[in-house]
Each structure stands twice: as C-alpha cells, then as structure tokens.
Design a protein around this motif. Structure first.
Motif, PDB file in Angstrom:
ATOM      1  N   THR A 125       0.830  -1.203   0.000  1.00  0.00           N
ATOM      2  CA  THR A 125       0.000   0.000   0.000  1.00  0.00           C
ATOM      3  C   THR A 125       0.864   1.252   0.000  1.00  0.00           C
ATOM      4  OG1 THR A 125      -1.802  -1.120   1.168  1.00  0.00           O
ATOM      5  CG2 THR A 125      -1.775   1.284   1.258  1.00  0.00           C
ATOM      6  N   GLU A 126       1.910   1.244   0.818  1.00  0.00           N
ATOM      7  CA  GLU A 126       2.809   2.399   0.884  1.00  0.00           C
ATOM      8  C   GLU A 126       3.550   2.586  -0.434  1.00  0.00           C
ATOM      9  OE1 GLU A 126       4.298   5.770   2.058  1.00  0.00           O
ATOM     10  OE2 GLU A 126       2.936   4.594   3.324  1.00  0.00           O
ATOM     11  N   ALA A 127       3.957   1.475  -1.055  1.00  0.00           N
ATOM     12  CA  ALA A 127       4.647   1.562  -2.342  1.00  0.00           C
ATOM     13  C   ALA A 127       3.734   2.181  -3.401  1.00  0.00           C
ATOM     14  CB  ALA A 127       5.112   0.183  -2.793  1.00  0.00           C
ATOM     15  N   SER A 128       2.468   1.777  -3.402  1.00  0.00           N
ATOM     16  CA  SER A 128       1.502   2.325  -4.348  1.00  0.00           C
ATOM     17  C   SER A 128       1.282   3.817  -4.100  1.00  0.00           C
ATOM     18  CB  SER A 128       0.178   1.567  -4.228  1.00  0.00           C
ATOM     19  OG  SER A 128      -0.811   2.123  -5.059  1.00  0.00           O
ATOM     20  N   GLN A 129       1.119   4.180  -2.837  1.00  0.00           N
ATOM     21  CA  GLN A 129       0.898   5.583  -2.479  1.00  0.00           C
ATOM     22  C   GLN A 129       2.112   6.433  -2.836  1.00  0.00           C
ATOM     23  OE1 GLN A 129      -2.084   6.859  -0.717  1.00  0.00           O
ATOM     24  NE2 GLN A 129      -1.173   8.666  -1.644  1.00  0.00           N
ATOM     25  N   MET A 130       3.286   5.905  -2.564  1.00  0.00           N
ATOM     26  CA  MET A 130       4.512   6.637  -2.849  1.00  0.00           C
ATOM     27  C   MET A 130       4.699   6.873  -4.346  1.00  0.00           C
ATOM     28  SD  MET A 130       7.827   6.050  -3.998  1.00  0.00           S
ATOM     29  CE  MET A 130       7.860   4.269  -3.847  1.00  0.00           C
ATOM     30  N   LEU A 131       4.459   5.838  -5.160  1.00  0.00           N
ATOM     31  CA  LEU A 131       4.587   5.997  -6.603  1.00  0.00           C
ATOM     32  C   LEU A 131       3.601   7.023  -7.137  1.00  0.00           C
ATOM     33  CD1 LEU A 131       5.094   2.317  -7.824  1.00  0.00           C
ATOM     34  CD2 LEU A 131       6.723   4.202  -8.036  1.00  0.00           C
ATOM     35  N   SER A 132       2.403   7.024  -6.586  1.00  0.00           N
ATOM     36  CA  SER A 132       1.409   8.004  -6.998  1.00  0.00           C
ATOM     37  C   SER A 132       1.885   9.420  -6.704  1.00  0.00           C
ATOM     38  CB  SER A 132       0.079   7.737  -6.286  1.00  0.00           C
ATOM     39  OG  SER A 132      -0.831   8.794  -6.524  1.00  0.00           O
ATOM     40  N   GLY A 133       2.414   9.624  -5.508  1.00  0.00           N
ATOM     41  CA  GLY A 133       2.855  10.955  -5.122  1.00  0.00           C
ATOM     42  C   GLY A 133       4.032  11.460  -5.930  1.00  0.00           C
ATOM     43  N   LEU A 134       4.963  10.575  -6.261  1.00  0.00           N
ATOM     44  CA  LEU A 134       6.170  10.986  -6.966  1.00  0.00           C
ATOM     45  C   LEU A 134       5.956  11.162  -8.465  1.00  0.00           C
ATOM     46  CD1 LEU A 134       8.927   8.824  -5.223  1.00  0.00           C
ATOM     47  CD2 LEU A 134       8.447  11.255  -4.897  1.00  0.00           C
ATOM     48  N   THR A 135       5.001  10.435  -9.041  1.00  0.00           N
ATOM     49  CA  THR A 135       4.820  10.476 -10.491  1.00  0.00           C
ATOM     50  C   THR A 135       3.592  11.253 -10.919  1.00  0.00           C
ATOM     51  OG1 THR A 135       3.488   8.435 -10.543  1.00  0.00           O
ATOM     52  CG2 THR A 135       5.892   8.198 -10.668  1.00  0.00           C
ATOM     53  N   MET A 136       2.720  11.598  -9.968  1.00  0.00           N
ATOM     54  CA  MET A 136       1.454  12.271 -10.256  1.00  0.00           C
ATOM     55  C   MET A 136       0.550  11.438 -11.155  1.00  0.00           C
ATOM     56  SD  MET A 136       1.712  14.713  -8.306  1.00  0.00           S
ATOM     57  CE  MET A 136       0.137  15.471  -8.693  1.00  0.00           C
ATOM     58  N   GLY A 137       0.712  10.113 -11.093  1.00  0.00           N
ATOM     59  CA  GLY A 137      -0.207   9.186 -11.740  1.00  0.00           C
ATOM     60  C   GLY A 137      -0.915   8.404 -10.657  1.00  0.00           C
ATOM     61  N   ALA A 138      -1.543   7.315 -11.020  1.00  0.00           N
ATOM     62  CA  ALA A 138      -2.159   6.433 -10.035  1.00  0.00           C
ATOM     63  C   ALA A 138      -1.236   5.244  -9.813  1.00  0.00           C
ATOM     64  CB  ALA A 138      -3.527   5.957 -10.521  1.00  0.00           C
ATOM     65  N   GLY A 139      -0.830   5.031  -8.574  1.00  0.00           N
ATOM     66  CA  GLY A 139       0.010   3.887  -8.254  1.00  0.00           C
ATOM     67  C   GLY A 139      -0.852   2.641  -8.140  1.00  0.00           C
ATOM     68  N   VAL A 140      -0.398   1.541  -8.722  1.00  0.00           N
ATOM     69  CA  VAL A 140      -1.187   0.314  -8.713  1.00  0.00           C
ATOM     70  C   VAL A 140      -0.305  -0.868  -8.325  1.00  0.00           C
ATOM     71  CG1 VAL A 140      -0.807  -0.072 -11.184  1.00  0.00           C
ATOM     72  CG2 VAL A 140      -2.744  -1.159 -10.059  1.00  0.00           C
ATOM     73  N   VAL A 141      -0.852  -1.746  -7.489  1.00  0.00           N
ATOM     74  CA  VAL A 141      -0.170  -2.970  -7.090  1.00  0.00           C
ATOM     75  C   VAL A 141      -1.166  -4.113  -7.199  1.00  0.00           C
ATOM     76  CG1 VAL A 141       0.935  -4.241  -5.217  1.00  0.00           C
ATOM     77  CG2 VAL A 141       1.427  -1.812  -5.515  1.00  0.00           C
ATOM     78  N   ILE A 327       7.803 -14.631  -9.212  1.00  0.00           N
ATOM     79  CA  ILE A 327       6.997 -13.426  -9.380  1.00  0.00           C
ATOM     80  C   ILE A 327       5.692 -13.591  -8.610  1.00  0.00           C
ATOM     81  CG2 ILE A 327       5.680 -12.031 -11.028  1.00  0.00           C
ATOM     82  CD1 ILE A 327       7.822 -12.657 -13.101  1.00  0.00           C
ATOM     83  N   VAL A 328       5.459 -12.713  -7.655  1.00  0.00           N
ATOM     84  CA  VAL A 328       4.249 -12.803  -6.830  1.00  0.00           C
ATOM     85  C   VAL A 328       3.320 -11.608  -7.029  1.00  0.00           C
ATOM     86  CG1 VAL A 328       5.299 -14.257  -5.076  1.00  0.00           C
ATOM     87  CG2 VAL A 328       5.482 -11.774  -4.862  1.00  0.00           C
ATOM     88  N   GLY A 329       3.711 -10.683  -7.868  1.00  0.00           N
ATOM     89  CA  GLY A 329       2.853  -9.539  -8.125  1.00  0.00           C
ATOM     90  C   GLY A 329       3.552  -8.536  -9.011  1.00  0.00           C
ATOM     91  N   VAL A 330       2.840  -7.473  -9.324  1.00  0.00           N
ATOM     92  CA  VAL A 330       3.417  -6.382 -10.103  1.00  0.00           C
ATOM     93  C   VAL A 330       3.028  -5.060  -9.460  1.00  0.00           C
ATOM     94  CG1 VAL A 330       3.424  -7.616 -12.310  1.00  0.00           C
ATOM     95  CG2 VAL A 330       1.405  -6.319 -11.637  1.00  0.00           C
ATOM     96  N   LEU A 331       3.848  -4.058  -9.687  1.00  0.00           N
ATOM     97  CA  LEU A 331       3.517  -2.709  -9.234  1.00  0.00           C
ATOM     98  C   LEU A 331       3.899  -1.730 -10.329  1.00  0.00           C
ATOM     99  CD1 LEU A 331       6.407  -1.217  -8.408  1.00  0.00           C
ATOM    100  CD2 LEU A 331       6.159  -2.617  -6.367  1.00  0.00           C
ATOM    101  N   GLY A 332       3.277  -0.576 -10.293  1.00  0.00           N
ATOM    102  CA  GLY A 332       3.590   0.395 -11.327  1.00  0.00           C
ATOM    103  C   GLY A 332       2.711   1.616 -11.264  1.00  0.00           C
ATOM    104  N   VAL A 333       2.596   2.278 -12.398  1.00  0.00           N
ATOM    105  CA  VAL A 333       1.886   3.547 -12.480  1.00  0.00           C
ATOM    106  C   VAL A 333       0.971   3.533 -13.701  1.00  0.00           C
ATOM    107  CG1 VAL A 333       2.146   6.036 -12.866  1.00  0.00           C
ATOM    108  CG2 VAL A 333       3.720   4.843 -11.339  1.00  0.00           C
ATOM    109  N   ILE A 334      -0.254   4.000 -13.506  1.00  0.00           N
ATOM    110  CA  ILE A 334      -1.194   4.225 -14.597  1.00  0.00           C
ATOM    111  C   ILE A 334      -1.341   5.727 -14.770  1.00  0.00           C
ATOM    112  CG2 ILE A 334      -3.536   3.864 -15.454  1.00  0.00           C
ATOM    113  CD1 ILE A 334      -3.738   1.535 -13.465  1.00  0.00           C
ATOM    114  N   GLY A 335      -1.307   6.176 -16.001  1.00  0.00           N
ATOM    115  CA  GLY A 335      -1.471   7.601 -16.239  1.00  0.00           C
ATOM    116  C   GLY A 335      -1.826   7.858 -17.677  1.00  0.00           C
ATOM    117  N   PRO A 336      -1.896   9.118 -18.070  1.00  0.00           N
ATOM    118  CA  PRO A 336      -2.184   9.450 -19.469  1.00  0.00           C
ATOM    119  C   PRO A 336      -1.023   9.015 -20.360  1.00  0.00           C
ATOM    120  CG  PRO A 336      -1.507  11.400 -18.257  1.00  0.00           C
ATOM    121  CD  PRO A 336      -1.674  10.313 -17.241  1.00  0.00           C
TER     122      PRO A 336
END
Length: 360
Positions: A125-141, A327-336
C-alpha cells in the motif's frame, strides 16, 4: 539490436529517420509530454539546435505524419505523436536516467518504514501511495493471493451446506470465504480437514499445499477421506484466486491525480472508463501475465494491450518477487499517454526491486 516497429503493412526502423527527422520528432514528442498541446512548425524551428526554417520543418513533419508517427488534430495545424509514435520514441529515442540519491533515499524511507508493521499489505500500500505521489499518476499494485504464506486455516459450518473458511497468513492478514459443502458432510470431516491442513501448512503457500495434497491423494487415497478432500479443494480454490471474479488483491492509490489537467469532455470520459476498470478489477489479472515474460520494467501505451485500452492510458509496470525469486505480483503507475516516462520508468524499477528485497 535493431529496433523495428510494425504497423499495418509497414515496418519502420530507426535507420529510416535521418538526423534532422529524429531531432524534429524528438522535439515534438518532448513538447507534447510536457504540455499536452499540438506543436507547430514555428515553435519546433525555434527550439531546434540546428537552423531550419518553419517551411523545412513542415516538410519533415509531413513525412513523419506519412510514416504514422505524428497526426494533426482537426482543431489545430500543429502535430501530436500517435500511439505508434510514442512507442517509437520510448523504445528508440528516450533517454532514461537514474534516480538521484535523494530520490532513492525518499523511496527507501517511505517503503521500509511501512515494513515495521510486519504487514506485506502495508508495504505494498505504501509503495503504491509513494509511486502516486512521486509520479502524479495512479500507483497500482496487484498481488496473487495464491502466493500468500499461511499460518492457520479453519473451516466453520454456518449452514448445512456452507462453511466459512478462515485463513490467517504469516503477515497477520486474515481472509474469510464462504464455500459450498458436499451434501451430508459430517462435522467430523471439517475438523479432520482443519487439523490436517494446520499440520502441513506452516510457511507454505496455497499453491504449495494444493500440489502436496494432489500428490498425497494420488499416492495414498487413505490419507484423507473423500469428503475431506472436497472441503479442502473447495476452500483452497475459492481463496486461491481461481475464480475469475476475485483474481487477487488490488491496491490503487492516487486516482485523483488522473483528474488533473483535463482539457475536454473526451478526457473526462477516458478517465471515467479507467475508473470503471479499476473499480471492477476487470482483466487486472492480465498484469501478472504481462510482467511474467521478463525482468524489468514493461511499458504499454494506449491500445497496445486490452487492459485499459478504452481509457487511452499508459501503464508502466515491473514484477516483484518473493524469497524464492518467484513473481508474486506487479507494481507500477497508470497515467495518461503523456506520462513523464524518463522519470517514471526508473522509479517503478527501483521500487519493485526494493519491495522484492523487503519481502525476502
């Protein structure tokens, strides 16, 4: 390695563009990624290091449009990159730098601090929130429930033909699922199934236990009676993500970032469709499949994949692994589609590697 992009009946390689065409194309894409606006030949001419008249720039822009790399919106004489153009730019021309020491330190502090709660979900959850804040996209895990290591399991009858399956993982998270029971199942079978599993399950994942049970069942049918096997298989199948309606745990943070910088009704509709995708978890299990084909960051622009294709969004993802390098999951950023790829790519890559280390 030679880059070749195929679209329709045509193929385009980097060698097909001379230096002048590359620089003009780069200038247009970089301007689009920064502003989102169409770019005219006069502005391109002003920004180029080489001296070219607007007329010469227009001729090159027309050639690039013919190649399918640019298009001209009906509301403007300027040009925008197509999805193929963005793909070409990302693969052939994008210069991806490394994170600064301060950026690494910031990511380390935020993600590692969440690990003190001894909760895998909190880390993600923190990784998703952090990616969102730093990239101004939506963080997804997205993480597979099938790979959760279990500590305890219990079957509790709630109706004659229904039972509540309670699963406690090593990280302290609890899952409850209702499963159908075979008719005339005695309560002793539920107790037997619970005791057997708890004797075998410590530190193992659901997929591990299912594999072991299949081996036991094949080797010695007397190990478990038939009714207990049905209960166990039903409970594991439902919780393990075999149902298409509940593929895994999804964490999304920063969706409000996707509502910024919207210029038209079409943009609002695109975001609405994306929100529907996120809320419904539709096809999100594809994320795991997309990431399993190789290490590192993978980039999907617009309609390149079925996931979020209607929303016209880009997806930058990387897999993370457990202590066994699975591999147990993926994380990243969704944006325009005009994400700042040069900034987002190293952030997603570093975060995925950090999460993998923490989960070991």
């Amino acid at each position: 390695m030679k880059l070749v992009i195929v679209f329709g009946e045509h193929a385009l390689s980097l060698s097909d563009l001379d230096k002048r065409s590359r620089e003009i194309f780069r200038s247009i894409v970089e301007s689009y990624l920064e502003t989102g606006d169409p770019v005219g030949s006069r502005n391109v001419s002003r920004n180029l290091a080489m001296s070219l008249s607007p007329a010469s720039v227009r001729n090159v822009m027309s050639d690039l449009e013919h190649l399918g790399l640019l298009h001209s919106p009906h509301t403007s004489a300027g040009r925008l990159p197509t999805e193929i153009g963005l793909r070409f730019f990302v693969d052939a021309l994008l210069e991806v730098g490394d994170l600064t020491e301060e950026e690494r330190r910031q990511i380390d502090i935020q993600v590692r601090a969440s690990n003190e709660a001894n909760s895998t979900e909190q880390v993600l959850t923190e990784a998703s929130q952090m990616l969102s804040g730093l990239t101004m996209g939506a963080g997804v895990v997205l993480t597979h429930k099938n790979d959760t290591r279990l500590k305890h399991i219990e079957f509790v009858r709630i109706e004659p033909q229904k039972a509540l399956v309670i699963l406690v993982s090593e990280d302290g998270s609890v899952e409850n699922r209702v499963v159908e029971l075979p008719s005339n199942l005695p309560s002793s079978a539920l107790i037997e199934a619970t005791n057997y599993l708890n004797a075998q399950i410590q530190g193992r994942t659901l997929s591990d236990i299912k594999t072991e049970l299949e081996q036991v069942r094949d080797a010695d049918q007397a190990e478990l009676d038939q009714l207990s096997q049905k209960v166990i298989n039903a409970g594991l199948a439902v919780w393990g993500g075999d149902s298409a309606s509940d593929p895994g745990t999804l964490i999304v943070r920063g969706r409000s970032n996707l509502l910024t910088d919207l210029d038209a009704v079409e943009d609002l509709e695109r975001i609405r469709l994306l929100f529907d995708d996120l809320e419904n978890k539709r096809d999100l299990i594809q994320l795991l499949g997309l990431a399993e084909n190789g290490d590192g960051v993978r980039i999907f622009i617009g309609s390149e994949n079925n996931l979020f294709s209607l929303s016209g969004s880009s997806l930058v993802i990387s897999p993370y692994r457990d202590s066994n390098q699975r591999i147990v999951g993926v994380l990243g950023v969704i944006g325009p589609t005009r994400l700042n790829y040069a900034r987002v790519i190293p952030m997603v890559d570093y975060t995925a590697r950090l999460v993998s280390k923490i989960l070991k």
